[in-house]
Design a protein around this motif. Structure first.
Motif, PDB file in Angstrom:
ATOM      1  N   HIS A 144       0.835  -1.197   0.000  1.00 35.18           N
ATOM      2  CA  HIS A 144       0.000   0.000   0.000  1.00 35.18           C
ATOM      3  C   HIS A 144       0.873   1.252   0.000  1.00 35.18           C
ATOM      4  O   HIS A 144       1.909   1.307   0.650  1.00 35.18           O
ATOM      5  CB  HIS A 144      -0.912   0.012   1.233  1.00 35.18           C
ATOM      6  CG  HIS A 144      -1.782   1.235   1.317  1.00 35.18           C
ATOM      7  ND1 HIS A 144      -2.899   1.396   0.533  1.00 35.18           N
ATOM      8  CD2 HIS A 144      -1.675   2.365   2.073  1.00 35.18           C
ATOM      9  CE1 HIS A 144      -3.450   2.580   0.809  1.00 35.18           C
ATOM     10  NE2 HIS A 144      -2.727   3.188   1.738  1.00 35.18           N
ATOM     11  N   ASP A 167      -3.001   0.231  -3.928  1.00 33.42           N
ATOM     12  CA  ASP A 167      -2.530  -1.072  -3.470  1.00 33.42           C
ATOM     13  C   ASP A 167      -2.016  -1.841  -4.670  1.00 33.42           C
ATOM     14  O   ASP A 167      -2.716  -2.009  -5.672  1.00 33.42           O
ATOM     15  CB  ASP A 167      -3.676  -1.835  -2.814  1.00 33.42           C
ATOM     16  CG  ASP A 167      -4.053  -1.205  -1.483  1.00 33.42           C
ATOM     17  OD1 ASP A 167      -3.353  -1.467  -0.499  1.00 33.42           O
ATOM     18  OD2 ASP A 167      -5.010  -0.390  -1.474  1.00 33.42           O
ATOM     19  N   ALA A 176       4.369   2.805  -2.472  1.00 36.27           N
ATOM     20  CA  ALA A 176       3.936   1.410  -2.306  1.00 36.27           C
ATOM     21  C   ALA A 176       5.079   0.466  -2.677  1.00 36.27           C
ATOM     22  O   ALA A 176       5.390  -0.474  -1.959  1.00 36.27           O
ATOM     23  CB  ALA A 176       2.712   1.142  -3.177  1.00 36.27           C
ATOM     24  N   GLU A 192       0.485   5.838  -0.341  1.00 32.01           N
ATOM     25  CA  GLU A 192      -0.390   6.971  -0.575  1.00 32.01           C
ATOM     26  C   GLU A 192       0.402   8.282  -0.596  1.00 32.01           C
ATOM     27  O   GLU A 192       1.516   8.356  -0.092  1.00 32.01           O
ATOM     28  CB  GLU A 192      -1.514   7.046   0.461  1.00 32.01           C
ATOM     29  CG  GLU A 192      -1.056   7.026   1.898  1.00 32.01           C
ATOM     30  CD  GLU A 192      -2.249   6.855   2.853  1.00 32.01           C
ATOM     31  OE1 GLU A 192      -3.167   6.072   2.550  1.00 32.01           O
ATOM     32  OE2 GLU A 192      -2.244   7.523   3.895  1.00 32.01           O
ATOM     33  N   THR A 249      -8.595   3.028  -2.735  1.00 33.83           N
ATOM     34  CA  THR A 249      -8.511   3.867  -1.535  1.00 33.83           C
ATOM     35  C   THR A 249      -8.250   5.339  -1.858  1.00 33.83           C
ATOM     36  O   THR A 249      -7.858   6.117  -0.991  1.00 33.83           O
ATOM     37  CB  THR A 249      -7.395   3.358  -0.599  1.00 33.83           C
ATOM     38  OG1 THR A 249      -6.190   3.253  -1.355  1.00 33.83           O
ATOM     39  CG2 THR A 249      -7.727   2.000  -0.030  1.00 33.83           C
TER      40      THR A 249
END
Lengths: 587, 678
Positions: free
Chosen positions: A242, A262, A358, A244, A279
């Motif tokens: 993951h 992801d 990620a 961000e 997400t």
């Protein structure tokens, strides 16, 4: 001993021929275009697609355009009724961002190639960023737009030339909607001329090897690239990772938007890498949204960078290995008619950074810390359209990586071939309005680390005459580029204004209550100045572990301050003072 | 006697012309890169030349190129307009200079030749109009130079914004430095007067960086030659195809960056004049590189800039030479995906190709030629370098096993790929510039040029090849024939439609005057040839095209416009109804030097029968097999002799391979003219 079912020599020759055809296309564009964004800025990209509308080869251009081109070509051909509806001499063109173009300033032109006027053999194609496409502000980046209609004229897939004849009505319609009809007409023609250059090269190749061999080897080249990419991915540890990152403000508010991703690596799958943006936040009101193609393009660019530089860039390596999940109505896959002009220049970079983050969990030795992740798009011009608009940008710092510091003052690695305009060029071409006061690397703008980030820049523009609409779209103006593995964040970006007669610079918020300090539209008059800072890159690894000699060199050259050298890198105060006294010129 | 001496990376070539005795001799000995003059002096000694009788001495040098590429220059500083000291390091903010670096996160920006702490700013400003709004502050300048001296800088570059419009502030500072600090070397960006501050700064900095090194080298060489009795000045070959005395070269050493290859271009021009063939593509293939120059209607083109290495440009008039890493020593290898590549890595002179038996194990282009029988192992470089065919075979077999091909197929593949790379380089100078190779003849030289030229020519549809008498010494011969040449540029932005033509003529005249003065200083006695050029474009474009202007004013406005339109159409296929813009005015002053009537040098002697040395099995692509071919000693072929391919012609400094359906004829100058049109 392993036997191959193809001739590796011919493979190399045909692959190189296709790549160099794309490069020649780019040369023609450089030399015959009219707008500085092409001949000084190189903001265009060239590629050749095969008969299946799959990417066969591309030249070194802008990765965001190159990544989106496959969507643009496929959709354009589909919208026009498929290959059967195309004829020799046709040139297809469009800019609709909801059909594969990155945003409205980017016009994609495509020329179906028919060998000896009858055998369809592929498409030379080029996406080029035009200086102006209408819309509410000059230069194509209204930072406070809330729908696509305010961003410019929308041209759906169309034949701009039909059987070699210019489709004058359509072209006139486009020109009537730009502030630069003369230059845009020249640029569209230059773009077509470039496609013809590549088309001729394609025919020369077929003359030599025949259609059958050509078709077979185009398939083989894609398979070959796919094989190399797969082999590379086999070395990536399996798992789901993951990451961000954030877009700060959308031009109509200072809201923080999250890009969440992801990434699943699974060696046994046909598409061994799945990239899932579930997400990611809902789409914004302001123009920071991305169409699907931009998001996919950003993801692929990171993957290609992690895979190393020996792999040909085509459908086999760039498209086949990746599966995407990008929910509608998000920042990463905007629903019509959301505004999206700066998605391709700003959010695009943040998506790259999120994907990189990620992957830092998967390939810690290969990744870098975050880079500037903004190109500081600075556009505008005469509010009544009397003078040529400007579209400027700049380089910031790159992130540190294992064994290597980040580069300073370089356009984000995600947007490679674009380059800034020389100061002398700006002052000559925009002589009635602009002058540049200084252009420097910004000391201490780097993130610190064992490998430090690169430095950002600071540039001061003075308005010397007239009234100028100014649109700023900067990111990372709140929080700098993230560091990795103990490295610290870089310094944030800034755009500050000094009004005529004032002694100091103020933020847009302080000055006129702008909703965002990084993304706003305003007016400047003669005597005003605007200062733009691009962020430095993030650091990689703990600063305390940085090689002492490198710390001293950085201090000697004023890349870092004495305070930073002492407090962050642990250089003895006395030594720091010695270096400053000896090597810092005070004049 | 006239001497041309070219010091290359691998070999030093010396050409001696004796017009009285009508003799042309050459000598080739290994270079000594650690002290280039040593190899040269040793070579001169071996020729037994009487220095007192030398009437002209021209030298081509790699010292400038190597100093930069190996980062061995002097400590230099940079003084700029306040606010802009970082331009050198910011560069153009772009990263990808090549296809393979587009997705290379680890791409490295080149280190600036002047580090940040030695880049200092002073108050001064020249506006875009050329008007000086702030005079250069000499108090600040003094402090800056003191600082540089404190840090042992021996050289300084000065680069101010818009100095190409008005050099006054830069020259003022230079005069000040020369007066106050006479031992400090000084380079000005305004000596390369083109718009774009980074490119101009980069040039001045590179010049400052090599200047002390070149100064020392040229002074040393001059003294050593003088000691040996040389009475005349040592002239240096510049990148613009002209020669200057070494004291002039010491002033602007960056202008000799392409010294050696320029000699090759001059030789090609001479060949064109001699044979009457006006359209030529000169191909020089040596051990590590392949240099290509195109000559249209007898003249080579100029380029205004070149990258010293990716990201570091110099802007100065240079012969438009394209160089790629393809030579006899280029190494063949497989990438991860199983595709074969050749070069740009080269085995160099040490260890050299595998067949040298000096420790090289990787297969090279030379090894492939040995395996295919194209090179004679007993007669490589006239037998001075021993060749081991079994080692060539072994190195290629390893590669062959990996791709599941035979040794011969693989050797052929190495040549095919290498030839494709060279063909591409020729495309860059021809097709990309709007010329069709079919209208050109190829001149093949350099040790490895004639070995591959026939295949290259066929692929591009080039009908004819000229192989000069001494292909290996092509560059050195060119140097003996080069003219004295100076180029001047003035930025002069104006539309032709509005231009004051008298003012243009006045600007031209000023440059012509400089040319005449410089020629006098070079001790040129004749009337120099003056060429005037306007660099033009359609208004709004950014790429200028050079347009020749008449020698004398007044000028005809419409004629300038028409000439430009025609040239734009030839290059890009169209004209546009837009205004015409002049950007720069250029003048070249050329001091012609005597040409050579090689015909007189030819002594009748040999016969075709005597030239036939024997037979050897050589791989012939068209037969896909080895065929017994006749082998000739090139030097023994008489004038008028004709040889039909397939055949091999050998000589000390090169080998010419003739595939089937080619014909060779020895012309009256003893050039080999190959007809490959069949």
């Amino acid at each position: 001993m392993q036997t191959q079912s193809f001739d590796p020599i011919l493979l190399e020759i045909i692959n190189n021929h296709l790549i160099s055809s794309c490069q020649e296309m780019a040369e023609t564009m450089m030399r015959t275009s009219y707008s500085p964004i092409f001949h000084e800025g190189r903001d265009f990209s060239c590629a050749i697609f095969d008969t299946k509308t799959e990417l066969a080869a591309q030249a070194e251009g802008c990765p965001s355009q190159l990544g989106a081109l496959p969507f643009a070509v496929r959709n354009c051909v589909h919208e026009l009724g498929g290959v059967d509806k195309l004829n020799p001499g046709d040139v297809l063109g469009f800019n609709d961002a909801y059909l594969g173009n990155p945003h409205l300033p980017e016009f994609t032109l495509i020329k179906p190639a028919f060998y000896k006027d009858k055998h369809f053999c592929g498409f030379p194609a080029m996406t080029a960023h035009h200086m102006d496409v209408g819309g509410k502000t000059p230069g194509g980046f209204p930072s406070d737009a809330t729908d696509i209609f305010s961003e410019g004229v929308i041209v759906p897939p169309t034949k701009l030339w039909i059987g070699g004849e210019e489709n004058t009505d359509v072209i006139k319609m486009i020109l009537a909607n730009t502030r630069t009809p003369r230059n845009t007409y020249g640029d569209i023609n230059a773009q077509r001329g470039a496609l013809i250059t590549a088309e001729k090269r394609l025919y020369a190749l077929i003359d030599k090897y025949g259609l059958e061999t050509y078709f077979r080897y185009v398939e083989l080249i894609k398979d070959y690239a796919q094989r190399l990419m797969r082999k590379e991915i086999q070395t990536w540890p399996e798992g789901t990772y993951h990451g961000e990152d954030f877009v700060e403000g959308d031009g109509v508010s200072e809201k923080i938007y999250r890009i969440g991703v992801d990434i699943t690596v699974n060696h046994s799958k046909d598409q061994p890498v799945t990239i899932d943006f579930s997400t990611t936040d809902q789409q914004s009101r302001g123009p920071i949204n991305c169409p699907f193609g931009v998001t996919a393009s950003a993801s692929r660019v990171v993957m290609m960078n992690l895979a190393g530089s020996g792999i040909p860039h085509n459908h086999g390596s760039m498209i086949r290995p990746f599966r995407f999940i990008i929910p509608h109505g998000t920042l990463a896959n905007v629903d019509w008619p959301g505004a999206l002009s700066s998605g391709n220049t700003e959010t695009y970079n943040v998506i790259c950074a999120a994907v990189l983050k990620a992957m830092s969990k998967c390939l810690p030795d290969k990744v870098a810390a975050a880079d500037c992740s903004t190109i500081g798009i600075f556009t505008g011009g005469d509010p009544y359209g009397h003078a040529e608009p400007f579209v400027w940008w700049d380089g910031g710092g790159w992130g540190g990586m294992l064994g290597q510091d980040g580069l300073s003052a370089t356009v984000s690695w995600t947007g490679a071939r674009a380059q800034q305009y020389p100061v002398e060029y700006i002052e000559t071409r925009y002589k009635d309005n602009w002058r540049i006061e200084s252009y420097r690397l910004l000391t201490d703008s780097q993130g610190d680390g064992k490998s430090r980030g690169g430095l950002g820049i600071e540039k001061v523009y003075d308005v010397v005459g007239g009234n100028q609409t100014v649109c700023i779209t900067l990111n990372r103006h709140i929080k700098g580029a993230w560091g990795l593995f103990g490295g610290t964040d870089g310094a944030p970006s800034a755009s500050l204004i000094r009004k005529k007669g004032d002694s100091s610079y103020k933020t847009a918020g302080e000055l006129f209550g702008a909703k965002s300090n990084g993304k706003f539209v305003t007016n400047l008059q003669a005597g005003d100045s605007i200062l733009i800072r691009l962020p430095g890159g993030g650091g990689y690894g703990k600063p305390a572990e940085r090689d002492r000699q490198k710390v001293e060199w950085d201090l000697m050259n004023r890349y870092i301050s004495a305070e930073r050298a002492v407090a962050v890198y642990g250089l003895p105060e006395k030594r720091a003072k010695e270096i400053v006294d000896n090597y810092w010129y005070k004049g | 006697m006239e001497i041309g001496a070219d010091i290359g990376g691998t070999f030093t070539d010396i050409v001696i012309i004796d017009r009285d005795k009508e003799r042309l001799d050459m000598l080739r000995i290994p270079s000594t890169p650690w002290a280039p003059h040593e190899g040269l002096l040793e070579g001169l000694k071996r020729t037994g030349v009487d220095f007192g009788k030398v009437t002209s001495f021209v030298h081509g040098t790699t010292t400038c190129t190597n100093t930069i590429l190996e980062h061995k220059g002097s400590k230099a500083g940079l003084i700029t307009t306040r606010g802009f000291a970082d331009v050198l390091e910011i560069m153009r903010t772009s990263r990808a200079y090549s296809y393979k670096d587009l997705y290379n996160l680890r791409w490295q920006k080149p280190e600036p030749l002047v580090p940040r702490y030695l880049r200092l700013e002073v108050d001064e400003r020249t506006e875009f109009t050329g008007e000086i709004s702030t005079k250069v502050n000499l108090d600040q300048a003094r402090r800056a130079v003191e600082f540089l001296k404190k840090h042992d800088a021996v050289s300084v570059a000065i680069s101010f914004l818009f100095s190409f419009m008005n050099p006054e502030n830069e020259t003022r500072l230079k005069e000040f430095i020369q007066e106050q600090y006479p031992d400090m070397f000084c380079s000005l960006s305004s000596e390369y007067p083109v718009i774009r501050e980074f490119e101009r700064t980069s040039t001045a900095v590179a010049d400052a960086y090599v200047k002390p090194v070149m100064d020392k080298y040229l002074q040393l060489l001059g003294n050593l030659l003088k000691e040996r009795g040389l009475q005349v000045d040592c002239y240096i070959m510049k990148s613009n195809g002209g020669i200057v005395t070494s004291s002039s070269a010491r002033n602007r050493p960056i202008e000799v960056f392409l010294s050696g290859p320029s000699g090759g271009a001059i030789m090609a021009k001479f060949m064109g004049e001699m044979t009457g063939i006006r359209n030529l593509i000169a191909c020089d293939m040596g051990g590590t590189s392949f240099d290509v120059t195109l000559l249209a209607n007898g003249e080579y083109a100029f380029s205004r800039s070149k990258y010293l290495y990716p990201g570091v440009p110099i802007v100065a008039p240079m012969i438009d030479i394209v160089t790629i890493g393809a030579g006899g020593g280029s190494i063949a290898w497989l990438d991860q995906g199983g595709a074969m590549k050749v070069g740009p890595q080269s085995a160099g002179a040490r260890p050299g190709p595998a067949c040298y038996g000096a420790g090289g194990e990787e297969p090279t282009v030379t090894d492939a030629n040995v395996v295919l029988g194209r090179l004679n192992p007993e007669y490589f470089s006239g037998g001075t370098i021993k060749i081991y065919p079994d080692l060539a075979h072994k190195s290629i077999k390893e590669l062959a096993d990996k791709i599941g091909r035979s040794v011969v197929e693989t050797a052929k593949g190495i040549l095919d790929i290498s030839i494709a790379n060279m063909t591409q380089a020729i495309r860059v100078v021809s097709i990309e510039r709007g010329y069709d190779p079919k209208d050109f003849a190829l001149i093949a030289f350099g040790g490895a040029g004639p070995l591959h030229s026939a295949v290259i020519a066929r692929q591009l549809g080039i009908p004819k090849i000229i192989v000069p008498l001494y292909p290996g010494a092509g560059c050195a011969l060119g140097m003996t024939l080069a003219d004295i040449r100076f180029d001047y540029t003035r930025s002069y932005p104006v539309t032709v439609e509005d231009a004051d033509l008298d003012a243009i003529e006045k600007t031209f005249k000023e440059m012509v005057r400089s040319g005449i003065e410089d020629m006098k200083r070079e001790k040129y006695r004749g009337e120099p040839l003056i060429l005037k050029t306007a660099e033009m474009r359609y208004q709004g474009q950014n790429w200028e095209i050079p347009i020749p202007m008449p020698t004398e004013g007044p000028y005809d406005r419409q004629r300038i416009i028409d000439t430009f339109d025609q040239e734009h159409k030839r290059l890009y296929g169209f004209t546009v109804a837009m205004r015409h813009e002049i950007m720069n005015l250029r003048v070249s002053a050329i001091g012609r030097r005597p040409s050579l009537d090689l015909e007189k040098f030819v002594k009748p002697s040999h016969t075709l029968e005597k030239a036939l040395k024997g037979k050897r099995r050589v791989f012939v692509d068209e037969k896909n097999d080895f065929v017994e071919l006749e082998i000739y000693e090139r030097g023994n072929l008489p004038v008028g002799a004709e040889v039909k391919g397939p055949a091999v012609l050998e000589q000390v400094d090169s080998t010419t391979y003739m595939p089937p359906r080619t014909n060779a004829r020895v012309d009256k100058f003893r050039n080999l003219i190959l007809d490959v049109s069949a």
